[in-house]
Design a protein around this motif. Structure first.
Motif, PDB file in Angstrom:
ATOM      1  N   TYR A   1      33.483  50.821  37.657  1.00 39.82           N
ATOM      2  CA  TYR A   1      33.400  49.111  37.664  1.00 39.82           C
ATOM      3  C   TYR A   1      32.864  49.007  36.368  1.00 39.82           C
ATOM      4  O   TYR A   1      32.817  47.783  35.929  1.00 39.82           O
ATOM      5  CB  TYR A   1      32.580  49.047  38.702  1.00 39.82           C
TER       6      TYR A   1
ATOM      7  N   SER B   1      36.397  38.306  41.796  1.00 34.16           N
ATOM      8  CA  SER B   1      37.309  39.582  42.216  1.00 34.16           C
ATOM      9  C   SER B   1      38.728  39.389  41.521  1.00 34.16           C
ATOM     10  O   SER B   1      39.335  40.463  41.286  1.00 34.16           O
ATOM     11  CB  SER B   1      37.484  39.426  43.601  1.00 34.16           C
TER      12      SER B   1
ATOM     13  N   GLU C   1      39.111  45.147  45.250  1.00 34.11           N
ATOM     14  CA  GLU C   1      38.924  43.746  45.135  1.00 34.11           C
ATOM     15  C   GLU C   1      39.821  42.806  45.874  1.00 34.11           C
ATOM     16  O   GLU C   1      39.401  41.754  46.211  1.00 34.11           O
ATOM     17  CB  GLU C   1      38.772  43.387  43.653  1.00 34.11           C
TER      18      GLU C   1
ATOM     19  N   ARG D   1      38.189  42.637  49.059  1.00 29.81           N
ATOM     20  CA  ARG D   1      36.956  41.406  49.201  1.00 29.81           C
ATOM     21  C   ARG D   1      37.544  40.129  49.199  1.00 29.81           C
ATOM     22  O   ARG D   1      36.945  39.399  49.988  1.00 29.81           O
ATOM     23  CB  ARG D   1      36.313  41.785  47.685  1.00 29.81           C
TER      24      ARG D   1
END
Lengths: 398, 157
Positions: free
Chosen positions: A246, A275, A111, A114
């Protein structure tokens, strides 16, 4: 002869323009061939391959563990996502269970990946459209994330931190302090970017209504990730086909209905906030325990145990000289990379090297929609459209 | 495991639609692979895309395998996704090594375009009906197709 467009008889006044591969706003080495009537793009064609390095062929002559280092270099803006995809595919072949702590750390770091990938996207997208300062702010925050990567893996960008069976090593003591510091300061930083862009009249006029693609077309052209969600398709692999636990995290999929450059901008900015929520949850609930699976024939032994245990020494020797043998079979493992559906199609023939490892690169598929986005629009919109599909040429060309 | 994949809705529907089309079925780690006969291929694809209970409208990936020195040498691999049912499916078509060719799937899924060019470039499999079938990643004058198993990884060619 490089790819070019044939002239249409009766339209000799049109200009055929080659844009790139060194054009700064093509984000790498993308070449476009544009047929222009005045300033309007009539037809467009893209030309790739300038960064082709034959990763898929190289995978076939490397053991599974060696292959991980290649994946860093494909999508060089999100190396940890690629590591994760490759490791998950191999683990699926092996049917290997990963300890929860390793899964949590994987989620946390992907994350962060990301966020930093979206920061590069936002910065370069903004500078393409004339907003210089956003670029500087974004790279300031990105550097903080790269520091975190450096503290856990020793590398800022080519991390290779995820290994088959878990992580390369336990993160250093106190690494979470850096993450906490970042997580605390980041929400107001996103507000700062939004204050500069979201209601900025110049930004709006450059992005709203530009590069429109409908949901049906987006699916037909194989768009995925935020580019698909920007057209109103509620599809996020982290929610729909969860991997690496997740399903235990609470976050919202950011879907926008606009379908234009502005919609995809809002989708990605919201995605950064989501995120960050996942990062915070991962920090709070980080389980204790090992970071490597209990599979001595696959996972490298600890250095210390090799000095006292003959089994550890033998396994180490076997893994390094030969590798491990997954059963014969094939898997297609997908993850939601910052750019969309990243798939690893891994075929094993029982030997320690993959028989075939094909990468379904999201950038490669997303690029197909580019001519559709820019045809009929002004040439100035071309840079906005290249930015909005967020391609990384290392991944397109592989 | 095998038993409940035999009752996979896509496979059942497909058998109902055209029992001849399915050549073989494999399962591994919960993933279903259906081998389709070349002659029935496009019809089958259209059916999988349009059947209301399936709707495999998203072609996620298209690639190939070289099984050299086996014959038929190549397998073209399609990864389909149904956004409606959150379901994935792998289709395979066997292609002979002697003048390898297969029909293009662009008319069913426009996204097949770039993937087919890539497979043509790296495997040398021709896609009949592709509007712009030329090398994509390698220069036009390149000799050979690197992802074939008889193409060396090192040394002077």
């Amino acid at each position: 002869m490089p790819v070019t467009l044939e002239r249409i008889p009766g339209h000799e006044e049109r200009v055929i323009l080659s844009m790139g591969p060194q054009h700064p706003s093509t984000h790498g080495v993308l070449r476009l061939v544009l047929e222009l009537e005045g300033e309007t793009v009539v037809r467009a064609l893209y030309d790739i391959g300038y960064l082709h390095t034959g990763f898929e062929k190289s995978f076939e002559s490397k053991t599974y563990s060696q292959g991980i280092t290649l994946t860093d270099r494909m999508d060089y803006l999100s190396p940890l996502s690629n590591n994760l995809g490759f490791c998950l595919a191999t683990e699926k072949l092996l049917d290997l269970e990963i300890p929860p702590r390793a899964q949590w750390i994987r989620v946390l770091l992907t994350e962060l990946t990301r966020i930093q990938s979206h920061l590069v996207w936002l910065g370069t997208h903004a500078i393409d459209l004339g907003a210089m300062s956003v670029f500087l702010y974004c790279f300031r925050e990105r550097e903080e994330i790269l520091h975190i990567f450096e503290s856990v893996s020793g590398q800022r960008m080519m991390t290779s931190y995820f290994r088959v069976g878990g992580l390369a090593l336990e993160p250093p003591l106190g690494w979470l302090k850096g993450v906490q510091k970042f997580a605390k300061s980041f929400p107001e930083r996103i507000d700062e970017y939004e204050a500069l862009l979201t209601r900025n009249p110049i930004w709006l006029s450059r992005t709203q209504g530009v590069g429109y693609i409908s949901a049906d077309d987006a699916i037909a052209y194989g768009l995925s990730g935020p580019s698909l969600r920007g057209s109103g398709v509620d599809w996020d692999i982290r929610k729909k086909e969860p991997y690496s636990s997740y399903e235990k995290f609470d976050f919202k999929v950011s879907t926008r209905r606009e379908g234009d450059v502005y919609g995809r901008y809002l989708a990605r900015v919201e995605e950064m906030r989501q995120s960050l929520r996942i990062v915070n949850q991962a920090m709070e609930g980080l389980p204790e325990g090992p970071v490597k699976a209990n599979a001595p024939h696959i996972v490298m032994p600890e250095r210390e145990s090799m000095k006292t245990s003959i089994e550890a020494l033998i396994y180490h020797f076997k893994i390094v000289t030969e590798g491990f043998h997954p059963p014969v079979g094939e898997v297609y493992q997908i993850i939601e990379s910052p750019r969309g559906e990243l798939g690893f199609y891994m075929v094993s023939d029982g030997s320690p090297k993959p028989f075939r490892c094909h990468v379904r690169a999201p950038s490669f598929a997303n690029l197909q929609a580019l001519p559709k986005l820019i045809e009929g629009r002004l040439i100035a919109d071309v840079v906005a459209c290249i930015g909005t599909i967020d391609i990384v040429l290392g991944e397109v060309d592989r | 495991m095998t038993a409940d994949l035999e009752t996979h809705p896509a496979l059942l529907k497909l058998r109902e639609f055209d029992a001849q089309a399915v050549e073989d079925v494999r399962t591994f780690r919960g993933e279903l692979t259906i081998y389709i006969r070349h002659a029935n291929f496009l019809r089958t694809c259209e059916f999988l895309r349009d059947e209301p209970s399936l709707r495999f409208s998203f072609l996620a990936d298209l690639t190939a395998l070289d099984l050299y020195p086996q014959e038929p040498r190549f397998e073209v691999v399609y990864h389909l996704l149904s956004l409606q049912n959150t379901q994935r499916l792998r289709l395979k078509v066997r292609v002979s090594g002697d003048d390898p060719h297969i029909v293009s799937a662009i008319s069913v899924w426009p996204s097949a375009n770039a993937f087919e060019r890539e497979v043509f470039d790296l495997f040398g499999i021709k896609f009949a009906g592709h509007p712009f079938l030329r090398r994509m990643l390698l220069p036009d004058e390149w000799e050979g197709h690197p992802l074939r198993k008889d193409y060396p990884t090192e040394g002077y060619r």
